[in-house]
Design a protein around this motif. Sequence first.
Motif, PDB file in Angstrom:
ATOM      1  N   MET A   1       0.844  -1.199   0.000  1.00 24.75           N
ATOM      2  CA  MET A   1       0.000   0.000   0.000  1.00 24.75           C
ATOM      3  C   MET A   1       0.879   1.248   0.000  1.00 24.75           C
ATOM      4  SD  MET A   1      -1.280  -0.016   3.971  1.00 24.75           S
ATOM      5  CE  MET A   1      -0.088   0.097   5.304  1.00 24.75           C
ATOM      6  N   ARG A   2       0.329   2.327  -0.581  1.00 25.33           N
ATOM      7  CA  ARG A   2       1.087   3.580  -0.671  1.00 25.33           C
ATOM      8  C   ARG A   2       0.665   4.511   0.452  1.00 25.33           C
ATOM      9  NH1 ARG A   2       5.295   4.106  -4.130  1.00 25.33           N
ATOM     10  NH2 ARG A   2       4.707   6.086  -5.091  1.00 25.33           N
ATOM     11  N   VAL A   3       1.660   5.112   1.080  1.00 24.76           N
ATOM     12  CA  VAL A   3       1.368   6.170   2.057  1.00 24.76           C
ATOM     13  C   VAL A   3       2.273   7.364   1.731  1.00 24.76           C
ATOM     14  CG1 VAL A   3       0.665   4.581   3.905  1.00 24.76           C
ATOM     15  CG2 VAL A   3       3.052   5.330   3.756  1.00 24.76           C
ATOM     16  N   THR A   4       1.880   8.529   2.208  1.00 21.08           N
ATOM     17  CA  THR A   4       2.678   9.735   2.001  1.00 21.08           C
ATOM     18  C   THR A   4       3.269  10.173   3.327  1.00 21.08           C
ATOM     19  OG1 THR A   4       1.195  10.418   0.230  1.00 21.08           O
ATOM     20  CG2 THR A   4       2.615  12.118   1.162  1.00 21.08           C
ATOM     21  N   LEU A   5       4.552  10.459   3.332  1.00 26.19           N
ATOM     22  CA  LEU A   5       5.187  11.003   4.540  1.00 26.19           C
ATOM     23  C   LEU A   5       5.457  12.492   4.349  1.00 26.19           C
ATOM     24  CD1 LEU A   5       5.937   7.865   4.790  1.00 26.19           C
ATOM     25  CD2 LEU A   5       7.524   8.709   6.509  1.00 26.19           C
ATOM     26  N   LEU A   6       5.196  13.260   5.402  1.00 28.86           N
ATOM     27  CA  LEU A   6       5.470  14.698   5.387  1.00 28.86           C
ATOM     28  C   LEU A   6       6.510  14.990   6.461  1.00 28.86           C
ATOM     29  CD1 LEU A   6       1.817  16.151   5.353  1.00 28.86           C
ATOM     30  CD2 LEU A   6       3.233  15.491   3.407  1.00 28.86           C
ATOM     31  N   PHE A   7       7.512  15.797   6.083  1.00 23.69           N
ATOM     32  CA  PHE A   7       8.586  16.129   7.031  1.00 23.69           C
ATOM     33  C   PHE A   7       8.580  17.629   7.294  1.00 23.69           C
ATOM     34  CE2 PHE A   7       9.933  12.389   4.657  1.00 23.69           C
ATOM     35  CZ  PHE A   7      10.169  11.505   5.700  1.00 23.69           C
TER      36      PHE A   7
END
Lengths: 81, 140
Positions: A1-7
């Motif tokens: 599954m695809r997830v988005t990470l924000l930094f």
Amino acid sequence: MRVTLLFFGPCRTITGERTQEWDLPTGSSLGAVRAKLLARYPRLRPHDASLVLAVNGRVRESGEDLREGDEIAVLPPVSGG
Amino acid sequence: MSGRITDEPIDVGRTLKAVAHPGCGAVVLFLGTVRDQSVQGPVAALEYEAYRPMAETRLRELGEEAISRWPGIRWAIHHRVGRLEVEEISLVIAVASPHREAAFSAARFLLERIKDSTPIWKLEISSAGETWVEGNPLRT
């Protein structure tokens, strides 16, 4: 599954990117993301205890199961004001 | 009631207007401004960044908590992001209330909680380089 990470803040400086797309095994937990982050970015390790992770804008614990499309924000200590 | 993150210069008059009410005899206004010094030394400018949707949600939650503690207050918080020069306004908090005690207490409460509960980060820019300000672990 695809997830988005924000930094954000110093974490953005350490990773050199504002966002990343990650492919994770279905059913991965937030704890697995944290472990992967620390493995990939050793400079984050000293900050581990003070890093908070949010899923879709809500702070979540390590046991939280992730879903396709989740947005995971990596939040170091804050300094607004 | 209004909790906003903005990349435009803050219009204090607009913030005051957001809390004005005929039943309020007191308004406390707090401004955070960019200082030319920090513990690290001279500061040329600050750059703020926010996790905007979460920060705005947090501001609303803080405002609701303030209302439950000091019923009858009206509140507005506007926090700027992006690059700010010395003396520019980074934060405005306005609290209106029928009487002054609640207005002072609620404004102070909101300020302290913004500093540990809102996902906003501050980068100090000086001739020596750029440094993230060491902050408070996000209160959850």
